[in-house]
Design a protein around this motif. Structure first.
Motif, mmCIF file in Angstrom:
data_model
loop_
_atom_site.group_PDB
_atom_site.id
_atom_site.type_symbol
_atom_site.label_atom_id
_atom_site.label_comp_id
_atom_site.label_asym_id
_atom_site.label_seq_id
_atom_site.Cartn_x
_atom_site.Cartn_y
_atom_site.Cartn_z
ATOM 1 N N GLY A 187 97.407 56.329 21.286
ATOM 2 C CA GLY A 187 96.887 56.125 22.628
ATOM 3 C C GLY A 187 95.808 55.075 22.759
ATOM 4 O O GLY A 187 95.361 54.779 23.873
ATOM 5 N N LEU B 9 97.368 55.371 34.611
ATOM 6 C CA LEU B 9 97.477 54.909 33.226
ATOM 7 C C LEU B 9 96.652 53.646 32.961
ATOM 8 O O LEU B 9 96.672 53.127 31.851
ATOM 9 C CB LEU B 9 98.952 54.639 32.885
ATOM 10 N N LYS C 283 104.941 66.397 31.824
ATOM 11 C CA LYS C 283 104.976 67.575 30.966
ATOM 12 C C LYS C 283 105.704 67.254 29.667
ATOM 13 O O LYS C 283 106.548 66.353 29.624
ATOM 14 C CB LYS C 283 105.691 68.721 31.683
ATOM 15 N N LYS D 96 103.023 61.873 24.586
ATOM 16 C CA LYS D 96 102.350 63.171 24.626
ATOM 17 C C LYS D 96 102.145 63.581 26.077
ATOM 18 O O LYS D 96 102.135 62.739 26.983
ATOM 19 C CB LYS D 96 101.004 63.102 23.900
ATOM 20 N N PRO D 97 101.990 64.881 26.333
ATOM 21 C CA PRO D 97 101.805 65.355 27.710
ATOM 22 C C PRO D 97 100.559 64.761 28.341
ATOM 23 O O PRO D 97 99.572 64.465 27.676
ATOM 24 C CB PRO D 97 101.677 66.869 27.558
ATOM 25 N N GLY D 98 100.629 64.580 29.627
ATOM 26 C CA GLY D 98 99.518 64.022 30.386
ATOM 27 C C GLY D 98 100.034 63.637 31.750
ATOM 28 O O GLY D 98 99.962 64.419 32.695
ATOM 29 N N LEU D 99 100.584 62.452 31.846
ATOM 30 C CA LEU D 99 101.234 62.057 33.088
ATOM 31 C C LEU D 99 102.423 62.968 33.360
ATOM 32 O O LEU D 99 102.650 63.383 34.499
ATOM 33 C CB LEU D 99 101.707 60.596 32.990
ATOM 34 N N SER E 289 101.692 56.884 26.953
ATOM 35 C CA SER E 289 101.739 58.053 27.843
ATOM 36 C C SER E 289 103.065 58.795 27.737
ATOM 37 O O SER E 289 103.171 59.937 28.193
ATOM 38 C CB SER E 289 101.519 57.620 29.299
#
Length: 403
Positions: free
Chosen positions: A85, A238, A308, A303-306, A300
């Motif tokens: 990231g 983002l 599921k 991994k989860p963030g924006l 992005s």
């Protein structure tokens, strides 16, 4: 002219033709002007933030990038790398505009072409996460302006390039509109009257207009214009400040566009690319961006963030045709397996070849690694291989990197 005189003239005409062709070839060869002649002399501009722990890797990937510019005679090149990231390297090489000697920087925008599709897929997935989009419902639920066809078409099929939505004559890929579209509705109208090329789910075929319809699905499900939703819900969260649609007015910071002089080979010289209006392509190919923004986006998707976790997995799972055969294409992502540092790893990415550009986005979920590379010339064959070489460098254990 008698037959004897005609026969006597043939060798002379043949020799003249050889001299003419040979002269043209020699003229072509001797008028090739390389954009860059010495890797060490290629100008570059790096981003301020660079991870010190990768100093050895950066030395090697800079050398690879400069060598590619000279070997393939590319006007410009931009590369970015993110690990877990974090953008650990971003640098522009060569010229955004050859004539003015305007340099490529990490902020220089390039055409994404088909690399727009993963971005559009993320917006569709976000609407799916929020319960506003059923991927398996007929698209007419969200796009009434798209008439019903001989078979039902769903958003999932559009995203997997198995829907049969095309505008084709003969054996060509989707026909370029050759016009300006002032709105997504105008773009949709180009393909709205076309029948499906095949029954959805029975074939895989790269599609432009399927993603134009998918862009209209976003607008319909979101209840607002496609560009507004993309900017507010995907790009801004983002930090993708350099990503935008290419519209009628020139977007500031965009590179000039070039194409090979002949035979689709950049090493034979480059020239200014012919004008191209991408306004009708919407989320199928009309975005401008930078490698830095692309690796932000790619990170992005690891991994989860924006989105599921289960939705990310859905995007990255290749579809299967009714026959059971895998298309090796997921929902806006090409799935593959490559060897890095001596071990097989999963790779998910996309490539774009718009007029005046070549783009490659690669993500390696098992390594937390994302690579993006872009050039401002069509048919830059070494862009994707460069991405893999850069990935190989960053995948090695620290003690094995060049110092």
């Amino acid at each position: 002219m008698t037959r004897r005189r005609a026969e006597a003239a043939l060798p002379v005409l043949f020799a003249a033709a050889i001299l003419l062709v040979g002269g043209a070839v020699l003229f072509f060869i001797f008028t090739i002007s390389p954009v860059h002649s010495d890797p060490a002399g290629v100008p570059s501009t790096a981003s301020a933030a660079q991870a010190e722990r990768y100093s050895g890797a950066l030395e090697e990937v800079r050398r690879l990038s400069r060598s590619l510019l000279v070997e393939e005679n590319l006007p410009g090149l931009s590369v970015a790398v993110a690990v877990d990231g974090e953008i650990v390297w971003a640098e522009g090489f060569g010229w955004a505009n050859v004539e003015r000697r305007a340099p490529v920087t990490p902020l220089t925008r390039f055409r994404l072409g088909a690399d727009s599709k993963p971005l559009t897929a993320a917006a569709l997935a976000l609407l799916h996460d929020r319960g506003r989009l059923d991927l398996d419902a007929p698209v007419q639920r969200y796009v009434p302006a798209y008439p019903e066809k001989q078979w039902t078409v769903t958003t999932r099929q559009l995203m997997g390039d198995v829907a049969g939505v095309h505008r084709i004559r003969g054996d060509n890929n989707d026909l370029v509109p050759g016009r300006h579209c002032a709105s997504l509705d105008e773009a949709l109208s180009i393909v709205a009257g076309e029948p499906l090329l095949f029954r959805p789910g029975t074939q895989y075929r790269y599609s432009i207009y399927g993603w134009v319809v998918a862009s209209a699905v976003i607008a319909g499900a979101a209840g607002e214009p496609f560009p507004a939703f993309m900017t507010r819900e995907v790009f801004k969260p983002l930090g993708m400040e350099s990503t935008a649609l290419e519209e009628a007015n020139e977007v500031p910071g965009t590179t000039s566009f070039y194409s090979p002089r002949s035979f689709m080979r950049t090493d034979l010289g480059v020239r200014e690319a012919p004008p191209m209006d991408y306004s009708c392509f919407a989320g199928a190919g009309a975005f401008l961006s930078t490698p830095s923004d692309l690796v932000r986006f790619g990170s992005s998707m690891l991994k989860p963030g924006l989105l599921k976790a289960e939705t990310i997995a859905l995007l990255h799972t290749p579809l299967r045709l009714e026959s059971g055969t895998s298309t090796e294409y997921a929902l806006g992502w090409k799935a593959d397996s490559v060897h890095l540092a001596g071990a097989p790893v999963q790779m998910l990415g996309h490539r774009g070849s718009p007029v005046g550009g070549t783009i490659s986005l690669m993500t390696f979920p098992d390594l937390g690694l994302v690579i993006a590379a872009a050039s401002n010339v069509t048919h830059a064959r070494g862009i994707a291989p460069l991405g893999l070489k850069v990935a190989e460098v960053f995948a090695r254990p620290a003690e094995e990197r060049v110092h």
